[in-house]
Design a protein around this motif. Structure first.
Motif, PDB file in Angstrom:
ATOM      1  N   ASN A  29       0.817  -1.206   0.000  1.00  0.00           N
ATOM      2  CA  ASN A  29       0.000   0.000   0.000  1.00  0.00           C
ATOM      3  C   ASN A  29       0.854   1.259   0.000  1.00  0.00           C
ATOM      4  OD1 ASN A  29      -2.402  -1.408  -0.061  1.00  0.00           O
ATOM      5  ND2 ASN A  29      -2.713  -1.334   2.142  1.00  0.00           N
ATOM      6  N   THR A 108      -5.764  -1.898  -7.852  1.00  0.00           N
ATOM      7  CA  THR A 108      -7.047  -2.463  -7.424  1.00  0.00           C
ATOM      8  C   THR A 108      -8.210  -1.784  -8.128  1.00  0.00           C
ATOM      9  OG1 THR A 108      -6.042  -2.915  -5.267  1.00  0.00           O
ATOM     10  CG2 THR A 108      -8.394  -3.280  -5.479  1.00  0.00           C
ATOM     11  N   THR A 109      -8.729  -0.692  -7.546  1.00  0.00           N
ATOM     12  CA  THR A 109      -9.902  -0.033  -8.136  1.00  0.00           C
ATOM     13  C   THR A 109      -9.557   1.361  -8.636  1.00  0.00           C
ATOM     14  OG1 THR A 109     -10.665   1.026  -6.092  1.00  0.00           O
ATOM     15  CG2 THR A 109     -11.402  -1.251  -6.495  1.00  0.00           C
ATOM     16  N   ASN A 112      -9.625   3.803  -5.821  1.00  0.00           N
ATOM     17  CA  ASN A 112      -8.421   3.764  -5.002  1.00  0.00           C
ATOM     18  C   ASN A 112      -7.316   4.610  -5.629  1.00  0.00           C
ATOM     19  OD1 ASN A 112      -6.672   2.674  -2.861  1.00  0.00           O
ATOM     20  ND2 ASN A 112      -5.697   1.545  -4.526  1.00  0.00           N
TER      21      ASN A 112
END
Length: 125
Positions: A29, A108-109, A112
């Protein structure tokens, strides 16, 4: 016999789960934030064009998942972040890209990736 088998299954499941660590997720992250905001990254929205048109992060290009394989050569040598609506198509794109030697990261998205960009803008202002 059934009890011994059940215990064996439970021990096996427990041992698999104990190998998972959150540390890798935390490092990923932190790194994805740096990668998304780096100047040499290519952001790739793997959703269909209609979804891409409805909203996507700044500077993202649309290469739908169905077309990723056909674009491998143009992506080689680039650092790319892939994303979609829920992360499922991004995971599939990651497998294709990694298998073909592309330096790819899972954003991911799209929300995000956009949030990461927005956070960087807030820090600047």
């Amino acid at each position: 016999m059934k009890i011994q088998f059940s215990v064996l299954i439970l021990v096996f499941i427990f041992s698999l789960n104990s190998c998972k660590t959150n540390r890798l997720t935390e490092v990923s992250n932190a790194n994805i934030k740096e990668i998304v905001n780096s100047s040499d990254v290519t952001l790739i929205d793997v959703r269909i064009p209609e979804q891409y048109a409805a909203g996507t992060p700044k500077n993202a290009v649309n290469i739908p998942l169905a077309e990723i394989q056909n674009n491998i050569e143009s992506l080689k040598g680039k650092k790319v972040v892939v994303f979609c609506n829920k992360g499922i198509q991004a995971d599939q794109a990651m497998k294709i890209l990694k298998k073909n030697g592309v330096e790819a990261y899972d954003g991911t998205t799209w929300k995000n990736v956009k949030a990461i960009q927005d956070e960087a803008i807030k820090k600047i202002n």
